[in-house]
Write an enzyme that holds these catalytic residues in place. Structure first.
Site, PDB file in Angstrom:
ATOM      1  N   ASN A 149      -8.470 -33.403   8.070  1.00 44.44           N
ATOM      2  CA  ASN A 149      -9.127 -33.646   9.356  1.00 44.44           C
ATOM      3  C   ASN A 149      -8.471 -32.766  10.412  1.00 44.44           C
ATOM      4  OD1 ASN A 149     -10.680 -35.057  11.400  1.00 44.44           O
ATOM      5  ND2 ASN A 149      -8.816 -36.180  11.924  1.00 44.44           N
ATOM      6  N   HIS A 158      -7.648 -32.815  14.483  1.00 45.85           N
ATOM      7  CA  HIS A 158      -7.582 -33.764  15.596  1.00 45.85           C
ATOM      8  C   HIS A 158      -7.098 -33.035  16.859  1.00 45.85           C
ATOM      9  CE1 HIS A 158      -7.095 -37.522  17.702  1.00 45.85           C
ATOM     10  NE2 HIS A 158      -5.895 -37.120  18.089  1.00 45.85           N
ATOM     11  N   ALA A 168      -6.253 -43.935   5.068  1.00 54.47           N
ATOM     12  CA  ALA A 168      -7.128 -45.018   5.527  1.00 54.47           C
ATOM     13  C   ALA A 168      -6.926 -45.359   7.002  1.00 54.47           C
ATOM     14  CB  ALA A 168      -6.891 -46.260   4.661  1.00 54.47           C
TER      15      ALA A 168
HETATM   16  C1  GRF Z   1     -12.738 -31.426  17.692  1.00 54.30           C
HETATM   17  O1  GRF Z   1     -12.022 -31.317  18.894  1.00 54.30           O
HETATM   18  C2  GRF Z   1     -11.927 -32.148  16.656  1.00 54.30           C
HETATM   19  O2  GRF Z   1     -10.574 -32.008  16.819  1.00 54.30           O
HETATM   20  C3  GRF Z   1     -12.313 -33.591  16.858  1.00 54.30           C
HETATM   21  O3  GRF Z   1     -13.671 -33.559  17.203  1.00 54.30           O
HETATM   22  C4  GRF Z   1     -13.966 -32.318  17.832  1.00 54.30           C
HETATM   23  C5  GRF Z   1     -15.151 -31.738  17.109  1.00 54.30           C
HETATM   24  O4  GRF Z   1     -15.634 -30.583  17.736  1.00 54.30           O
HETATM   25  N1  GRF Z   1     -12.024 -34.381  15.678  1.00 54.30           N
HETATM   26  P1  GRF Z   1     -16.774 -29.730  17.063  1.00 54.30           P
HETATM   27  O5  GRF Z   1     -17.933 -30.664  16.711  1.00 54.30           O
HETATM   28  O6  GRF Z   1     -16.224 -29.056  15.859  1.00 54.30           O
HETATM   29  O7  GRF Z   1     -17.182 -28.760  18.120  1.00 54.30           O
END
Ligand code: GRF
Length: 212
Positions: A106, A108, A141
Site C-alpha cells: 500500500n 500511504h 489486517a
Molecule cells: C494517495 O495519496 C495514497 O497515498 C492514498 O490515497 C491517495 C490516492 O491517490 N492511499 P491517487 O488515487 O493515486 O491519485
C-alpha cells in the site's frame, strides 16, 4: 511481474506506475485494476489502456464478509504476483490477506507509523510536524500498520493546506511506488520475509540498490 492494482479514486499512482512501465523503469505488467467504486476515474484510465477492470462495490447495507470473499475471488482470477493498493480506501479482510500473504503493498500519504488512516496530510498538519511524506508498506489486517518498505520525505511549509501538502507528497508517491514495484520485480526487495536492500529515504536520490 504481474500486478493487480486496487483503486477507489483518481488513480494518479496507477498512472505513475503505467508511465514508469512505459518508460522501461518498472519491470511490471498491470494485469488488472479492481475498484470498490464504479465511478472511480482510475477505472476509465485503465479501460482506455486496455487493462481488464473489475468493480466490487460495498454499500452500507452489504455483508462485509461476503464483499471480502468476492474481492478476493475477483483479484485471484487475475493471477497477480503482486497486489498494489493505490488509493484503495478499504481495510482488507482475511480472504485476500490469506490468499496473498506478504504479496500486498500500500502507499500511504504520511510517514508511518505517524498519521495512519484516511487523511494523513490533514492529520500531519494538525500534528504540527515540519516534515511529512509517504510510505510504501506491506498490508496486514490493521489500518496502515504493516511493515514499512520505503519512505520519502517532504517539508511541511508554513502556509500549507492539506491539499497543497498532499500534492507535494504525491509527487514523491509517484516516484517511490513504481520504484518499489520495480525493486520487488528484480528481487532487490523481498516481501516475505521483508528484506530491503534499497536506498529510499532521501527523496533527492534515485532508487538504487547499493553495491554489495
Ligand atoms: C494517495 O495519496 C495514497 O497515498 C492514498 O490515497 C491517495 C490516492 O491517490 N492511499 P491517487 O488515487 O493515486 O491519485
Amino acid at each position: 511481474m504481474d500486478v493487480v492494482v486496487l483503486v477507489s479514486g483518481r488513480g494518479s499512482n496507477l498512472r505513475a506506475i503505467c508511465s514508469a512501465i512505459d518508460a522501461g523503469t518498472c519491470d511490471a505488467e498491470i494485469v488488472g485494476v479492481v475498484s470498490d467504486r464504479k465511478n472511480a476515474a482510475a477505472l476509465e484510465f485503465a479501460e482506455a489502456r486496455g487493462v481488464p477492470t473489475r468493480v466490487v462495490s460495498l454499500r452500507k447495507s452489504d455483508d462485509r464478509d461476503r464483499w471480502n470473499e468476492l474481492l478476493a475471488q475477483e483479484v485471484a482470477q487475475l493471477h497477480p504476483e503482486l497486489i498494489v493498493l493505490a488509493g484503495f480506501m478499504r481495510v482488507l479482510g482475511r480472504p485476500l490477506l490469506d490468499r496473498f500473504p506478504g504479496r500486498i503493498i500500500n502507499v500511504h500519504p504520511a510517514l508511518l507509523p505517524s498519521f495512519p488512516g484516511h487523511d494523513g496530510p490533514r492529520d500531519a498538519l494538525a500534528g504540527g510536524v515540519r516534515v511529512s511524506g509517504c510510505t510504501v508498506h506491506i498490508v496486514d489486517a490493521g489500518v496502515d500498520t504493516g511493515p514499512i518498505i520505503a519512505q520519502a520525505a517532504v517539508p511541511v511549509l508554513a502556509d500549507d493546506t492539506a491539499e497543497t501538502l498532499h500534492a507535494r507528497i504525491q509527487i514523491q508517491e509517484h516516484r517511490l511506488l513504481p520504484g518499489v514495484i520495480h525493486q520487488i520485480a528484480i528481487g532487490a526487495i523481498t516481501l516475505a520475509p521483508l528484506r530491503v536492500r534499497t536506498v529510499v529515504s532521501d527523496p533527492t536520490r534515485s532508487l538504487t540498490v547499493p553495491d554489495a
